[in-house]
Write a protein that holds these residues in place. Sequence first.
Motif, PDB file in Angstrom:
ATOM      1  N   GLY A 382       0.816  -1.208   0.000  1.00  0.00           N
ATOM      2  CA  GLY A 382       0.000   0.000   0.000  1.00  0.00           C
ATOM      3  C   GLY A 382       0.844   1.248   0.000  1.00  0.00           C
ATOM      4  N   LEU A 383       1.724   1.359  -0.984  1.00  0.00           N
ATOM      5  CA  LEU A 383       2.649   2.480  -1.043  1.00  0.00           C
ATOM      6  C   LEU A 383       1.893   3.797  -1.132  1.00  0.00           C
ATOM      7  N   GLY A 384       2.220   4.732  -0.246  1.00  0.00           N
ATOM      8  CA  GLY A 384       1.558   6.025  -0.216  1.00  0.00           C
ATOM      9  C   GLY A 384       0.256   6.047   0.548  1.00  0.00           C
ATOM     10  N   GLU A 385      -0.175   4.923   1.101  1.00  0.00           N
ATOM     11  CA  GLU A 385      -1.423   4.860   1.852  1.00  0.00           C
ATOM     12  C   GLU A 385      -1.126   4.765   3.342  1.00  0.00           C
ATOM     13  N   GLY A 386      -2.157   5.009   4.154  1.00  0.00           N
ATOM     14  CA  GLY A 386      -1.981   5.020   5.593  1.00  0.00           C
ATOM     15  C   GLY A 386      -1.769   3.635   6.162  1.00  0.00           C
ATOM     16  N   VAL A 387      -1.473   3.611   7.451  1.00  0.00           N
ATOM     17  CA  VAL A 387      -1.195   2.344   8.121  1.00  0.00           C
ATOM     18  C   VAL A 387      -2.473   1.546   8.369  1.00  0.00           C
ATOM     19  N   LEU A 853       6.276  11.404  -4.905  1.00  0.00           N
ATOM     20  CA  LEU A 853       6.356  11.429  -6.367  1.00  0.00           C
ATOM     21  C   LEU A 853       7.311  10.365  -6.895  1.00  0.00           C
ATOM     22  N   THR A 854       8.478  10.230  -6.287  1.00  0.00           N
ATOM     23  CA  THR A 854       9.451   9.251  -6.775  1.00  0.00           C
ATOM     24  C   THR A 854       9.027   7.825  -6.449  1.00  0.00           C
ATOM     25  N   ALA A 855       8.500   7.598  -5.250  1.00  0.00           N
ATOM     26  CA  ALA A 855       8.119   6.236  -4.864  1.00  0.00           C
ATOM     27  C   ALA A 855       6.941   5.734  -5.690  1.00  0.00           C
ATOM     28  N   LEU A 856       5.935   6.554  -5.881  1.00  0.00           N
ATOM     29  CA  LEU A 856       4.774   6.129  -6.671  1.00  0.00           C
ATOM     30  C   LEU A 856       5.125   5.958  -8.144  1.00  0.00           C
ATOM     31  N   PHE A 857       6.086   6.716  -8.643  1.00  0.00           N
ATOM     32  CA  PHE A 857       6.528   6.534 -10.024  1.00  0.00           C
ATOM     33  C   PHE A 857       7.183   5.166 -10.201  1.00  0.00           C
ATOM     34  N   GLN A 858       8.039   4.788  -9.286  1.00  0.00           N
ATOM     35  CA  GLN A 858       8.671   3.476  -9.368  1.00  0.00           C
ATOM     36  C   GLN A 858       7.668   2.358  -9.158  1.00  0.00           C
ATOM     37  N   ALA A 859       6.694   2.588  -8.282  1.00  0.00           N
ATOM     38  CA  ALA A 859       5.654   1.565  -8.092  1.00  0.00           C
ATOM     39  C   ALA A 859       4.818   1.395  -9.352  1.00  0.00           C
ATOM     40  N   ALA A 860       4.541   2.499 -10.051  1.00  0.00           N
ATOM     41  CA  ALA A 860       3.789   2.399 -11.306  1.00  0.00           C
ATOM     42  C   ALA A 860       4.587   1.682 -12.377  1.00  0.00           C
ATOM     43  N   ALA A 863       4.418  -2.133 -11.417  1.00  0.00           N
ATOM     44  CA  ALA A 863       3.098  -2.751 -11.314  1.00  0.00           C
ATOM     45  C   ALA A 863       2.765  -3.438 -12.633  1.00  0.00           C
ATOM     46  N   SER A 864       2.212  -4.652 -12.545  1.00  0.00           N
ATOM     47  CA  SER A 864       1.898  -5.424 -13.753  1.00  0.00           C
ATOM     48  C   SER A 864       0.592  -5.002 -14.380  1.00  0.00           C
ATOM     49  N   SER A 865      -0.264  -4.299 -13.659  1.00  0.00           N
ATOM     50  CA  SER A 865      -1.602  -3.968 -14.168  1.00  0.00           C
ATOM     51  C   SER A 865      -1.760  -2.485 -14.443  1.00  0.00           C
ATOM     52  N   SER A 866      -0.674  -1.800 -14.757  1.00  0.00           N
ATOM     53  CA  SER A 866      -0.745  -0.352 -14.950  1.00  0.00           C
ATOM     54  C   SER A 866      -0.285   0.033 -16.358  1.00  0.00           C
ATOM     55  N   SER A 869      -1.656   3.480 -17.180  1.00  0.00           N
ATOM     56  CA  SER A 869      -0.965   4.550 -16.448  1.00  0.00           C
ATOM     57  C   SER A 869       0.454   4.753 -16.971  1.00  0.00           C
ATOM     58  N   LYS A 870       1.114   3.679 -17.402  1.00  0.00           N
ATOM     59  CA  LYS A 870       2.448   3.830 -17.974  1.00  0.00           C
ATOM     60  C   LYS A 870       2.393   4.637 -19.262  1.00  0.00           C
ATOM     61  N   THR A 871       1.376   4.366 -20.075  1.00  0.00           N
ATOM     62  CA  THR A 871       1.240   5.113 -21.326  1.00  0.00           C
ATOM     63  C   THR A 871       1.056   6.599 -21.058  1.00  0.00           C
ATOM     64  N   ILE A 872       0.277   6.930 -20.031  1.00  0.00           N
ATOM     65  CA  ILE A 872       0.048   8.340 -19.708  1.00  0.00           C
ATOM     66  C   ILE A 872       1.295   8.968 -19.109  1.00  0.00           C
ATOM     67  N   LEU A 873       1.956   8.243 -18.202  1.00  0.00           N
ATOM     68  CA  LEU A 873       3.113   8.815 -17.528  1.00  0.00           C
ATOM     69  C   LEU A 873       4.256   9.085 -18.493  1.00  0.00           C
ATOM     70  N   PHE A 874       4.391   8.269 -19.526  1.00  0.00           N
ATOM     71  CA  PHE A 874       5.500   8.435 -20.457  1.00  0.00           C
ATOM     72  C   PHE A 874       5.106   9.241 -21.680  1.00  0.00           C
ATOM     73  N   HIS A 875       4.035   9.991 -21.573  1.00  0.00           N
ATOM     74  CA  HIS A 875       3.777  11.008 -22.580  1.00  0.00           C
ATOM     75  C   HIS A 875       4.912  12.032 -22.506  1.00  0.00           C
ATOM     76  N   PRO A 876       5.514  12.400 -23.649  1.00  0.00           N
ATOM     77  CA  PRO A 876       6.727  13.249 -23.587  1.00  0.00           C
ATOM     78  C   PRO A 876       6.552  14.520 -22.769  1.00  0.00           C
ATOM     79  N   TYR A 877       5.451  15.229 -22.975  1.00  0.00           N
ATOM     80  CA  TYR A 877       5.258  16.494 -22.240  1.00  0.00           C
ATOM     81  C   TYR A 877       5.104  16.233 -20.748  1.00  0.00           C
ATOM     82  N   LEU A 878       4.314  15.224 -20.390  1.00  0.00           N
ATOM     83  CA  LEU A 878       4.060  14.955 -18.977  1.00  0.00           C
ATOM     84  C   LEU A 878       5.304  14.423 -18.282  1.00  0.00           C
TER      85      LEU A 878
END
Length: 1012
Positions: A382-387, A853-860, A863-866, A869-878
């Motif tokens: 649960g990276l980025g989520e509470g305990v 930001l860095t931890a969730l990027f590496q988790a994305a 992740a095998s089911s993203s 999200s990978k396509t969106i994150l690796f948009h050149p401008y973004l």
Amino acid sequence: MDELLKPASIARRTKKDAEADFLRELSLRERSDGAEARSQVQHKPPGSQEDALEILRHEPDYDSLISVLSFLSRHEPPDSHLPIIKLPSPLSAQLVQILVSNIVPNYWAILTEDVHRGKNSGLKLLLYCLSSITGVNAILVRLRALVQEAKSEAAAKPKRPDISLNLAILLDLLSCVLQGDGWLFEAWRLATWGTDESARVKPRVQEIVATLGSGRIISLAAEAEEVAKANNPSKRVDDIWPANSLQYTQWLGRNIVKLVLSDLRPDQRKLCSDLFAKALRLGHSDRLIKQLLSELLLNTQVGATKLGNLLGNLPQTEQRKVLFSVLKHFSADHLDRLGRCETEESKPLISAVAGAISAVLDPEGNGKRHLLEWLTGSSGAGLGEGVGIRRAVMAVISQNRDDLVTVLEKSLSQFGDQLYIKYSPVLQQEAHAQVLLLSAGYVHRKSPIKLAFLLRSSVWLNAISNRLGAPHQRARFLGMVVGEALSGLVDNSDKRLNFKMEETDQDEGRWYKGLTEVSDELGFLDPLLEGRTDIPPRKREGPQKFPKRPVPPPPQAGFIIEELSDDEAPEEDDIVPYAKPDSDAEDSDDDATLVRRDKPKAPVYIRDLIKYLRDTDSYDHQKLALATAPSLIRRKADYGTEVSEHAEELASLLVGLSDRFEMENFDDLRVQGMIAIVVAKPEKMGQWFAKTFFDGDYSISQRASILVVLGLSARELAGFETSDYAAMAAFPSKTLPERVEKLYLNHNPSQNYSSSSSLKPLPPNALDNIASSLASSFLAPLAATAADAATGPDVLKLSTFSSRLEQKQKQEQEQTSSNPKIKYKSRQPKKPRVRAIPNTTAHLIATSFFSPLTALFQAALHASSSRRSKTILFHPYLLALYLKTLALLIHAAGPSTLSLPQMTAELWRLLLSTSVRAAAVGDLYVTRAVLLGFVALLDVNEDRMREVCMELGREVVEAQEWVANVFGGLRGGDEGGEEEQVKMLAAGVLVRLKEGVEKYRLLLLGDLIGFE
């Protein structure tokens, strides 16, 4: 026999007579005979499917059509539950085809007007006849044919005007046929009718899954809708919900729920699971899972095991995906608001979530394996989520002692791994440390001997040693906390580990050590049902012209204007009249009826601001809310709890807000509102925005605005920039009156912070400008050094008198400081010592902005089911904007932050990751962003390059090689061009890296003998 075949007569005609006879006009008698024959066919009541097919082929009138539809809707035999046309047969397929291709285009307008006649109306009968998989496939085939015809004619010209009309009719027909939540149940009943042979039932069921779950309906409906709009823009095509993937997915989810709530047989359960697996791939898996949770699990009238039975037939990969999404949903909607779960109300809610998770698990036990993977895998528990979500999952795992021991052993082995300590993000290490402490507490209560043996093993000793020897302060802190907590469970008071560090005795350290005493149980779902509101799905709105500002009716005159003559005028000349008021833009219209007197007032409370933002149909409310939000949020931040209680709601409204009315400075006002929220509550909202950037269902422009907000708010918190809205939000008690302020300050009358007209909007490329200024300040010393080296040796350079005097004074000071016999008294007074103040801003930026930001990027990335999200994150401008934001964050944190080594390592490795470097190939914008990241790293670590080379030796050499390849691959030459700027930036980074490599060459090689 020959006499039987003898012709009665022979008629001979010439060619001219035959042609004349071919074109002759039918006589009145012949025409009446043909019409009578056709009328007999039409008005004859159908007695079979053949008769019905024959009537439909002869263009029946309305009454004949109704009789045929009534016959086809009957049940035959009478005790059957299925109508004639829905029984699978070749004749049924022909009837459906002729209804779709011939009857619907001709009679749709008449049938839709006759909808109020009740159950036996023509439209209801037609929809009933076509509500089957055969009918849906016939509509889709006809849609595909018309779309292809329209595209071919669009290229060849001219266009047929009836294509768009027929497409609109078929789209309306498809929307009406698919209406209803029991559609899937009826389709399954048709597929299993009349036979128990699996060889016949299985193809029918597979056809249902292929038609409804493959996305074919969505794609064809959307394509047909676009073609219909393009061919006939004047005609609107509205409410075509099958063309909307979200609404179609929700419709499919409701149908699955309807079928699940019936008495499930094995074939029904398999159909539901197959359709559910297909629906997860339509692009809205989180919304679908949330819908099923609401209607199956969190419904008091439904058994809690229904959803578990549905997930039991899913493939293992789909089960894992659904279970992880369920955990994410419970964390976001129920447990994250509890924070560290230190209050009393957290325990019942965590127990309820644990009971819900246990009900979702597969009865055969496959779900427990996925929970173990979630707790100890690379996803970070649960990276980025509470305990709270980790406590709930541990409560489910605690039902089995072997599972508890497995979690403890894997967590401890992972916690002490050197590669894990060096390369894993801080947030992931914190989450795994919490899992380790929780599992140790459960094992100690159930099997203390097992924990005692584990703490005497080499795994435990190596874990603590590796943690204490870690180069990063946060890794050492986690090692000390875990060591003291686990030693306190097993060892006596005289043998307990106690590092006697201030960090472990503060609130955070005590909270970590208190996790070993946490014990949760499986509870009832009642706390989850309290205050739950089900939001109905929104209907899809067609293209419409957005409303303008409403014009009120002309006011009724309630007074009489009487003109006075000069004789009746008052004679008091000593009365001084009031000055004329300033002109008002609203009152400058020639037409007095257009002047508005009922304009809404600006909101003064956060709840009013939320109300205005939700009113997306009112121009005035939207404009007032956006103009007031930055100053109102800043003014309310430290007064009361309005902002803290509604911060997430405000942020979600502003992020998802769209410019429906084309307002001026809309994007700037929206971004300023979000910046105000982050500045007001940085510790909470920084993490919320970072998580929303990766998890939210937003467009690229909305995600880009989130990055802009994080970058600008972090710089404002660090003191680099001060927003004009901060001065606007100041209370009058904190400011001097304007007349008094002029006596002390150089007040500029043109700057009036009481009005928003003096505020300058943010430029659209605010982050780019800041990054460019950072690059310029980085390259300026290098350029000056290069210019000095190009002008010749330093001995030949001429210097001014003042420069030589300064150099002489500097030499005297150096001699005085080196020789204690020379006493030199400085005329400057001695500066008082400044008390050391902890840099809380740098720590805040590191923990609430940079690390998520860095931890969730590496988790994305892992992740095998993203895939989406990978396509969106690796948009050149973004991607470029994301890297620039990280660079600005580490620059805003500055060189004085204690987390700088950890931040440097994470950003350096992220810039050198395979995915980022692959995205930079051939893209100057991404390449420039990567180089800016290295610029920020080298600038902040200017005084600690030795430590950087010691901790990241391989990465430094790899970065030098990559930058050298980038520099060699750019041509440049276009002065002021983008490629020339990137090449200059690469040259500057390469020079600084070479300086560090040359200076600490032996350190990079590992030869430290005799080297100081």
